[in-house]
Design a protein around this motif. Structure first.
Motif, PDB file in Angstrom:
ATOM      1  N   LEU A 201     -30.309   7.474  86.836  1.00  0.00           N
ATOM      2  CA  LEU A 201     -30.825   8.290  87.945  1.00  0.00           C
ATOM      3  C   LEU A 201     -31.755   9.372  87.409  1.00  0.00           C
ATOM      4  O   LEU A 201     -32.865   9.584  87.918  1.00  0.00           O
TER       5      LEU A 201
ATOM      6  N   ALA B  93     -32.568  12.379  95.754  1.00  0.00           N
ATOM      7  CA  ALA B  93     -32.103  13.291  94.700  1.00  0.00           C
ATOM      8  C   ALA B  93     -33.219  14.262  94.316  1.00  0.00           C
ATOM      9  O   ALA B  93     -32.986  15.464  94.128  1.00  0.00           O
TER      10      ALA B  93
ATOM     11  N   GLU C 228     -22.981   7.644  83.273  1.00  0.00           N
ATOM     12  CA  GLU C 228     -23.127   6.760  84.422  1.00  0.00           C
ATOM     13  C   GLU C 228     -24.307   7.121  85.329  1.00  0.00           C
ATOM     14  O   GLU C 228     -24.696   6.323  86.173  1.00  0.00           O
ATOM     15  N   VAL C 229     -24.818   8.332  85.214  1.00  0.00           N
ATOM     16  CA  VAL C 229     -25.974   8.679  86.046  1.00  0.00           C
ATOM     17  C   VAL C 229     -27.245   8.886  85.215  1.00  0.00           C
ATOM     18  O   VAL C 229     -28.248   9.384  85.713  1.00  0.00           O
TER      19      VAL C 229
ATOM     20  N   LEU D 223     -24.165   2.335  93.579  1.00  0.00           N
ATOM     21  CA  LEU D 223     -25.232   1.333  93.700  1.00  0.00           C
ATOM     22  C   LEU D 223     -25.536   0.692  92.345  1.00  0.00           C
ATOM     23  O   LEU D 223     -25.800  -0.506  92.256  1.00  0.00           O
ATOM     24  N   GLY D 224     -25.473   1.506  91.296  1.00  0.00           N
ATOM     25  CA  GLY D 224     -25.757   1.007  89.948  1.00  0.00           C
ATOM     26  C   GLY D 224     -24.727  -0.039  89.518  1.00  0.00           C
ATOM     27  O   GLY D 224     -25.073  -1.046  88.902  1.00  0.00           O
ATOM     28  N   TRP D 225     -23.471   0.180  89.844  1.00  0.00           N
ATOM     29  CA  TRP D 225     -22.428  -0.792  89.495  1.00  0.00           C
ATOM     30  C   TRP D 225     -22.680  -2.125  90.179  1.00  0.00           C
ATOM     31  O   TRP D 225     -22.474  -3.187  89.584  1.00  0.00           O
TER      32      TRP D 225
ATOM     33  N   ASN E 250     -32.503   6.318  96.844  1.00  0.00           N
ATOM     34  CA  ASN E 250     -31.582   7.394  96.468  1.00  0.00           C
ATOM     35  C   ASN E 250     -32.224   8.368  95.485  1.00  0.00           C
ATOM     36  O   ASN E 250     -31.989   9.576  95.549  1.00  0.00           O
TER      37      ASN E 250
ATOM     38  N   ARG F 256     -18.045  12.605  93.112  1.00  0.00           N
ATOM     39  CA  ARG F 256     -19.458  12.889  93.374  1.00  0.00           C
ATOM     40  C   ARG F 256     -19.892  12.373  94.747  1.00  0.00           C
ATOM     41  O   ARG F 256     -20.494  13.086  95.525  1.00  0.00           O
TER      42      ARG F 256
ATOM     43  N   LEU G 133     -31.780   1.904  94.660  1.00  0.00           N
ATOM     44  CA  LEU G 133     -31.782   2.980  93.661  1.00  0.00           C
ATOM     45  C   LEU G 133     -32.988   3.898  93.837  1.00  0.00           C
ATOM     46  O   LEU G 133     -32.883   5.116  93.648  1.00  0.00           O
TER      47      LEU G 133
ATOM     48  N   GLN H 177     -23.732   8.315  94.707  1.00  0.00           N
ATOM     49  CA  GLN H 177     -24.370   7.166  95.337  1.00  0.00           C
ATOM     50  C   GLN H 177     -25.037   6.285  94.277  1.00  0.00           C
ATOM     51  O   GLN H 177     -24.925   5.059  94.311  1.00  0.00           O
ATOM     52  N   HIS H 178     -25.692   6.933  93.325  1.00  0.00           N
ATOM     53  CA  HIS H 178     -26.338   6.185  92.240  1.00  0.00           C
ATOM     54  C   HIS H 178     -25.310   5.384  91.446  1.00  0.00           C
ATOM     55  O   HIS H 178     -25.540   4.220  91.102  1.00  0.00           O
ATOM     56  N   MET H 179     -24.178   6.015  91.142  1.00  0.00           N
ATOM     57  CA  MET H 179     -23.143   5.320  90.363  1.00  0.00           C
ATOM     58  C   MET H 179     -22.702   4.054  91.090  1.00  0.00           C
ATOM     59  O   MET H 179     -22.632   2.966  90.512  1.00  0.00           O
TER      60      MET H 179
ATOM     61  N   THR I 161     -25.929  12.410  95.652  1.00  0.00           N
ATOM     62  CA  THR I 161     -26.874  11.383  95.188  1.00  0.00           C
ATOM     63  C   THR I 161     -26.452  10.827  93.828  1.00  0.00           C
ATOM     64  O   THR I 161     -26.694   9.659  93.540  1.00  0.00           O
ATOM     65  N   GLU I 162     -25.795  11.645  93.000  1.00  0.00           N
ATOM     66  CA  GLU I 162     -25.277  11.112  91.729  1.00  0.00           C
ATOM     67  C   GLU I 162     -24.199  10.058  91.989  1.00  0.00           C
ATOM     68  O   GLU I 162     -24.187   8.991  91.381  1.00  0.00           O
TER      69      GLU I 162
END
Lengths: 346, 346
Positions: free
Chosen positions: B39, B121, B35-36, A164-166, B117, A185, B114, A160-162, A157-158
């Motif tokens: 999250l 998490a 970067e996370v 999606l966040g980008w 996800n 990750r 987000l 995935q967050h990175m 999930t970390e």
């Protein structure tokens, strides 16, 4: 001597064992009451679609290499596959994907609300199924396996967050090492490191072996993902099961794309990032073709595949340092798998 | 004598203990890599909003009533609250809700991708945190607690599926017993039955006690949900934290609405179901006012509240049949809670 065809045969064999366990035992065919029949049907949907079953293969094979038995590792291997199923349901929603394994994604087939809930139901079923390990493995190993799953889902999930966040923040100041950090990750843990470590945990391996399998997985997982990104651009859609160039439509920051952008001249780069910054539904076929053209011009796929092969070579060096207590043949299969992970065409 | 103010004080006290555990220990303030960071911030969002904390209170109080210690049950109680947090993130997406506890829902504050996800998490973190029980409770109880969580999440997703499925299939052929069947799954398990049973499992209660707590929970949970539905129609929005009449906008088939439709004449019924069958975004203020008018005309809220009180009385009879091995005061608090669950104004 372990050949590639032996590898593919083994992968198929393990996959069919795991599917039998999932579809005959872990996911009931019918629901306790008619009103939730559709939920149970939806839970069986992704598990019934064709898939390679790489992760359960790694779990079972690592267990055998580490001196454990296949029977002991099958339930855990099946739960890794369940993890893949529920996270893909959610992943497809997050990425607004349309196809999965050659069919409509679950949220398009039904509705986003029902699909989201189905992913949660399957997620919970995965943990429930892991508790069944107790009968065969005892309490300590059951808890250790659960601990590895918690770690694995956390890292995934970390990552995935990175990614999606980008996309959401429209970040283009990314380097190759950002991609690798994200990939370890998003992909490495659940695709290579944890499947191998889980097999080893079931077999009773030492913490040192688990550490080496983590290092092996970090490297090979990134190589695997780069090849996955490459296949998304150049692969055979029928074999691959996802829509071609989906990653470009989804705005994914792949190592291949980042390399092309890095090599491109300023005006090419500006045009490509402006295309990639659009909302998914606004990206036209011409837009996709332009980005694909840049990737071709700067031979970014070939660059990515060279990086993937180098990572695989490093991974194999780590793998060879593991003191396996079990079947030599299984350890060799893990090496064949490493090559397959970055050379596969599907 | 246990008074209502004593109950509210106890609920507040337990809630603050559980929040401390969640926010200081279970959910890190900062992420391992920048970067996370977002999250981790999103994971702390719902847990940082005001909430009643009914479920952890039930867990801790049932544990004390069953002869266990509050300290032994706090981690499990905190994990019930984590469950509530992640499922609300997903629930708000499924229902397209706009407000949660007086603020924008997480998917509207950030993005659907987000938020989805983040829910996953937090879900994984819940299972990881449950493994920490081993230190204090040993392996057997840790595994038993995990088993109850698997059951609880399974039932909750079944209930959620039923409710979402009715909206999606535009079903209006529903009876009061359909509503109750849905509610026992969607609400009773995770709101009353499992919190009480988990406290009892930690305390080492007998299977018979666990069965009675299930029966208690099934009844009281439905009563609780009916009052929740009533508050959604008539409650004070500032106290309640959700948008008023949200359930009507979301097309929810509540017992109150079903009763009004059952009492209405054919033309009223036709108009109301046609309003309720629209897509959420197409339902106007006048539409909502019409449905609220029918509910008022047929005194459906009062009817629902009578049903809720009857269920509460039945639940208390079951509760009194439990042979508690621990604090008498705690058992009485559970009785006060039962009244509060269906009489509360917030």
């Amino acid at each position: 001597m372990t050949s590639m065809s032996n590898l593919e045969g083994e992968m198929k064999r393990v996959k069919s064992e795991v599917d039998r366990l999932i579809l005959d035992e872990l996911l009931p065919r019918s629901s306790p009451i008619p009103e939730v029949e559709l939920l149970y049907k939806m839970m069986r949907d992704y598990p019934s679609r064709p898939a390679k079953g790489l992760r359960p293969f790694l779990c079972v094979t690592a267990c055998r290499a580490a001196g454990g038995s296949e029977e002991d590792s099958l339930l855990t291997a099946a739960c890794i596959e369940l993890f893949q199923h529920w996270i893909l349901i959610h992943d497809d929603m997050e990425d607004q994907s349309e196809l999965r394994r050659g069919q409509l994604t679950l949220h398009l087939k039904h509705s986003s609300a029902l699909a989201l809930n189905t992913g949660d139901a399957l997620h919970a079923r995965m943990w429930g199924a892991l508790l069944l390990n107790e009968r065969r493995l005892g309490q300590q190993k059951t808890l250790d396996v659960l601990g590895e799953f918690a770690r694995m889902v956390g890292f995934t999930t970390e990552g995935q967050h990175m990614e999606l966040g980008w996309v959401r923040q429209n970040r283009w100041d990314l380097t190759e090492s950002d991609y690798i950090e994200m990939c370890t990750r998003k992909t490495s843990w659940y695709t290579v490191a944890s499947p191998c470590r889980l097999g080893a945990i079931v077999a009773g391996s030492s913490p040192e072996t688990l550490d080496r399998l983590r290092d092996f997985g970090m490297k090979l997982g990134v190589g695997f993902q780069i090849q996955d990104d490459a296949l998304n651009l150049i692969g055979d859609q029928a074999k691959y099961g996802k829509a071609k160039s989906d990653d470009i439509l989804e705005g994914k920051r792949t190592l291949i794309l980042l390399h092309a952008l890095g090599e491109a001249n300023p005006s090419e780069r500006a045009k490509a990032t402006s295309i990639m910054s659009k909302e998914r539904r606004l990206r036209t076929d011409d837009d996709v073709a332009y980005v694909l053209g840049l990737i071709g011009e700067y031979q970014a796929v070939e660059y990515g595949q060279r990086r993937a092969r180098a990572l695989m070579e490093e991974a194999i060096r780590v793998l060879r340092s593991v003191h396996w207590a079990g079947e030599k043949e299984a350890a060799l299969l893990l090496e064949s798998f490493s090559r397959f992970a970055v050379e596969r065409q599907w």
